[in-house]
Design an enzyme around this catalytic site. Structure first.
Site, PDB file in Angstrom:
ATOM      1  N   SER A 258       0.814  -1.222   0.000  1.00  0.00           N
ATOM      2  CA  SER A 258       0.000   0.000   0.000  1.00  0.00           C
ATOM      3  C   SER A 258       0.844   1.268   0.000  1.00  0.00           C
ATOM      4  O   SER A 258       0.292   2.368   0.057  1.00  0.00           O
ATOM      5  CB  SER A 258      -0.933   0.007   1.213  1.00  0.00           C
ATOM      6  OG  SER A 258      -0.204   0.193   2.389  1.00  0.00           O
TER       7      SER A 258
ATOM      8  N   THR B  72      -2.175   2.847   3.364  1.00  0.00           N
ATOM      9  CA  THR B  72      -1.363   4.073   3.482  1.00  0.00           C
ATOM     10  C   THR B  72      -0.591   3.954   4.785  1.00  0.00           C
ATOM     11  O   THR B  72      -0.988   3.196   5.664  1.00  0.00           O
ATOM     12  CB  THR B  72      -2.313   5.297   3.582  1.00  0.00           C
ATOM     13  OG1 THR B  72      -3.090   5.389   2.402  1.00  0.00           O
ATOM     14  CG2 THR B  72      -1.584   6.604   3.805  1.00  0.00           C
TER      15      THR B  72
ATOM     16  N   THR C 224       1.703   6.935   0.495  1.00  0.00           N
ATOM     17  CA  THR C 224       0.826   5.863   0.001  1.00  0.00           C
ATOM     18  C   THR C 224       1.008   5.605  -1.484  1.00  0.00           C
ATOM     19  O   THR C 224       1.483   6.488  -2.219  1.00  0.00           O
ATOM     20  CB  THR C 224      -0.651   6.275   0.242  1.00  0.00           C
ATOM     21  OG1 THR C 224      -1.515   5.181  -0.076  1.00  0.00           O
ATOM     22  CG2 THR C 224      -1.054   7.450  -0.629  1.00  0.00           C
TER      23      THR C 224
ATOM     24  N   ARG D  16      -5.261   9.892 -10.569  1.00  0.00           N
ATOM     25  CA  ARG D  16      -6.087  10.126  -9.368  1.00  0.00           C
ATOM     26  C   ARG D  16      -5.178  10.495  -8.181  1.00  0.00           C
ATOM     27  O   ARG D  16      -4.155   9.867  -7.927  1.00  0.00           O
ATOM     28  CB  ARG D  16      -6.881   8.853  -9.038  1.00  0.00           C
ATOM     29  CG  ARG D  16      -7.738   8.942  -7.759  1.00  0.00           C
ATOM     30  CD  ARG D  16      -7.048   8.316  -6.556  1.00  0.00           C
ATOM     31  NE  ARG D  16      -7.926   8.199  -5.393  1.00  0.00           N
ATOM     32  CZ  ARG D  16      -7.524   7.849  -4.188  1.00  0.00           C
ATOM     33  NH1 ARG D  16      -6.242   7.578  -3.979  1.00  0.00           N
ATOM     34  NH2 ARG D  16      -8.371   7.772  -3.189  1.00  0.00           N
ATOM     35  N   VAL D  17      -5.559  11.534  -7.471  1.00  0.00           N
ATOM     36  CA  VAL D  17      -4.822  11.948  -6.271  1.00  0.00           C
ATOM     37  C   VAL D  17      -5.728  11.735  -5.067  1.00  0.00           C
ATOM     38  O   VAL D  17      -6.885  12.158  -5.075  1.00  0.00           O
ATOM     39  CB  VAL D  17      -4.401  13.434  -6.388  1.00  0.00           C
ATOM     40  CG1 VAL D  17      -3.784  13.917  -5.079  1.00  0.00           C
ATOM     41  CG2 VAL D  17      -3.420  13.616  -7.542  1.00  0.00           C
ATOM     42  N   GLY D  18      -5.204  11.075  -4.066  1.00  0.00           N
ATOM     43  CA  GLY D  18      -5.987  10.821  -2.860  1.00  0.00           C
ATOM     44  C   GLY D  18      -5.789  11.909  -1.818  1.00  0.00           C
ATOM     45  O   GLY D  18      -5.352  13.023  -2.121  1.00  0.00           O
ATOM     46  N   ASP D  19      -6.096  11.557  -0.581  1.00  0.00           N
ATOM     47  CA  ASP D  19      -6.001  12.526   0.513  1.00  0.00           C
ATOM     48  C   ASP D  19      -4.583  12.680   1.053  1.00  0.00           C
ATOM     49  O   ASP D  19      -4.245  13.706   1.646  1.00  0.00           O
ATOM     50  CB  ASP D  19      -6.923  12.108   1.662  1.00  0.00           C
ATOM     51  CG  ASP D  19      -6.597  10.709   2.177  1.00  0.00           C
ATOM     52  OD1 ASP D  19      -6.221   9.833   1.358  1.00  0.00           O
ATOM     53  OD2 ASP D  19      -6.707  10.484   3.392  1.00  0.00           O
TER      54      ASP D  19
ATOM     55  N   THR E 156      -5.559   7.295   7.185  1.00  0.00           N
ATOM     56  CA  THR E 156      -5.505   6.275   6.138  1.00  0.00           C
ATOM     57  C   THR E 156      -6.937   5.876   5.816  1.00  0.00           C
ATOM     58  O   THR E 156      -7.846   6.097   6.614  1.00  0.00           O
ATOM     59  CB  THR E 156      -4.726   5.022   6.591  1.00  0.00           C
ATOM     60  OG1 THR E 156      -5.474   4.363   7.617  1.00  0.00           O
ATOM     61  CG2 THR E 156      -3.347   5.365   7.133  1.00  0.00           C
ATOM     62  N   GLY E 157      -7.137   5.283   4.669  1.00  0.00           N
ATOM     63  CA  GLY E 157      -8.493   4.862   4.281  1.00  0.00           C
ATOM     64  C   GLY E 157      -8.981   5.636   3.075  1.00  0.00           C
ATOM     65  O   GLY E 157      -8.178   6.214   2.332  1.00  0.00           O
TER      66      GLY E 157
ATOM     67  N   GLY F 280      -9.682   8.047   0.639  1.00  0.00           N
ATOM     68  CA  GLY F 280      -9.206   9.420   0.513  1.00  0.00           C
ATOM     69  C   GLY F 280     -10.270  10.401   0.091  1.00  0.00           C
ATOM     70  O   GLY F 280     -10.289  11.553   0.562  1.00  0.00           O
TER      71      GLY F 280
HETATM   72  N1  GLY Z   1      -5.822   7.289   1.837  1.00  0.00           N
HETATM   73  C1  GLY Z   1      -5.220   6.815   0.669  1.00  0.00           C
HETATM   74  C2  GLY Z   1      -5.911   7.191  -0.544  1.00  0.00           C
HETATM   75  O1  GLY Z   1      -7.125   7.273  -0.583  1.00  0.00           O
HETATM   76  O2  GLY Z   1      -5.246   7.410  -1.541  1.00  0.00           O
END
Ligand code: GLY
Length: 352
Positions: A84, A201, A219, A229-232, A252-253, A255
């Site tokens: 991850s 993450t 992550t 795609r960009v996460g949180d 984590t989780g 995003g």
């Molecule tokens: N928290 C990781 C993501 O959603 O990319």
């Protein structure tokens, strides 16, 4: 509330009644007040037990807390078996690994981040350079890669055989109407099943013995995501936030849910109001569960969020906590004496 757990009610419902009467100036974390050195702490997601150990070793040697947590998560970024994060992370839908990371340094209230970075094993280290060697907060894609190469990072193929095979099986089982077929003799093996979908993450936050805070979140993001795609994780306020006078939070989780609710910022804001780190994490999750009700496709049949989201928090007094949407997870804490995994609080109990 009727379906919230007793544990949650006891830990936050009553706690909230007691603490919500605090005014900002009564809060132990009101701006301008420092509670002084609280002892060193490192807190991370459950996959970060090696990171908390390493970061604590460095804090004891007097390292800056940001350098300490980055050195900690670098161990995980470089581990090919951690699917991850970093090298060995699960790829996007085209089979290419794209990494996101952010860092935030409390004493200077500065941050750096990279998103959709390809071919570099340690995005957290590139994020630190964005913070230190640019006037920007976030570099993405090709620009982030060029910046990393300019600073001497080496390009490498980040896709391990394990991650490639998981991606291939995901692709082969997406539809029975396309031209991809899984191997005839082989069902989805239990070995690959956990990798069919993941938001994994690592987040790691630390407090040093001078009361300085810092954090990092890194992550490979949502597995099999759309390219770009960009996460949180690289979004300051979502995957990470540090206020040196209050505390730090990481996540984590899922995003997208976190970005929509500025989750880590919200956790720190609740701590600033006087809530404990665990209460702050739970209150943020309650808010996210509430706003998710406006997106029925993300709800299970009981009307609850059908995804996982975790927060980790540490305040300036050295108190720490974690909570997740669903029961059953742990987080890593080095409290200066011992390095352990602890049970996270949760909003909803998973029914097996
Ligand atoms: N928290 C990781 C993501 O959603 O990319």
């Amino acid at each position: 509330m009727s379906r919230l757990t007793r544990r949650h009610f006891l830990k936050t419902g009553m706690g909230m009644a007691a603490t919500s009467l605090l005014t900002a100036s009564q809060s132990p974390f009101a701006k301008g007040q420092s509670s002084g050195p609280a002892g060193m702490r490192v807190v991370a997601s459950g996959n970060g037990i090696r990171a908390t150990e390493k970061a604590m070793d460095l804090l004891r040697l007097g390292y800056d807390p940001l350098d300490a947590v980055i050195a900690g998560v670098t161990i995980v970024e470089e581990d090919p078996n951690e699917t991850s994060v970093g090298y060995g992370g699960l790829p996007n839908e085209e089979g290419v690994v794209e990494l996101d990371a952010s860092v935030m340094h409390g004493p200077t209230h500065s941050s750096g981040a990279v998103a959709a970075l390809r071919n570099i094993k340690t995005p957290s280290q590139v994020a630190r350079l964005v913070m230190k060697r640019t006037d920007h907060c976030l570099l993405v894609g090709d620009g982030a890669l060029k910046f990393a190469l300019a600073h001497g990072f080496k390009e490498e193929n980040l896709l391990t055989d394990k991650a490639r095979e998981a991606w291939l099986r995901w692709k082969e089982t997406l539809s029975d109407k396309d031209n991809w077929l899984p191997p005839k003799s082989e069902k989805l093996t239990s070995e690959l099943k956990p990798y069919l979908s993941s938001y994994g993450t690592i987040a790691c936050i630390a407090l040093d013995d001078k009361g300085s805070l810092a954090g990092v979140t890194t992550t490979s993001g949502l597995s099999y995501k759309l390219p770009g795609r960009v996460g949180d994780s690289p979004i300051i306020g979502a995957g990470l936030y540090v206020d040196n006078e209050v505390g730090a939070a990481g996540s984590t989780g899922r995003g997208e849910a976190n970005i929509l609710n500025c989750g880590s910022y919200q956790v720190v804001a609740f701590m600033a109001q006087g809530f404990s780190p665990e209460e702050a994490c739970l209150k943020t999750l309650e808010r996210i569960a509430r706003t998710t009700k406006l997106q029925p496709r993300l709800l299970n049949k009981e009307g609850r969020p059908d995804f996982e989201l975790n927060f980790f928090a540490l305040n300036k007094k050295g108190e720490f906590g974690s909570a997740r949407m669903w029961s059953g997870g742990q987080y890593a804490v080095h409290d200066g004496k011992a390095n352990n995994l602890r049970e996270s609080a949760y909003l909803f109990k998973e029914i097996k």
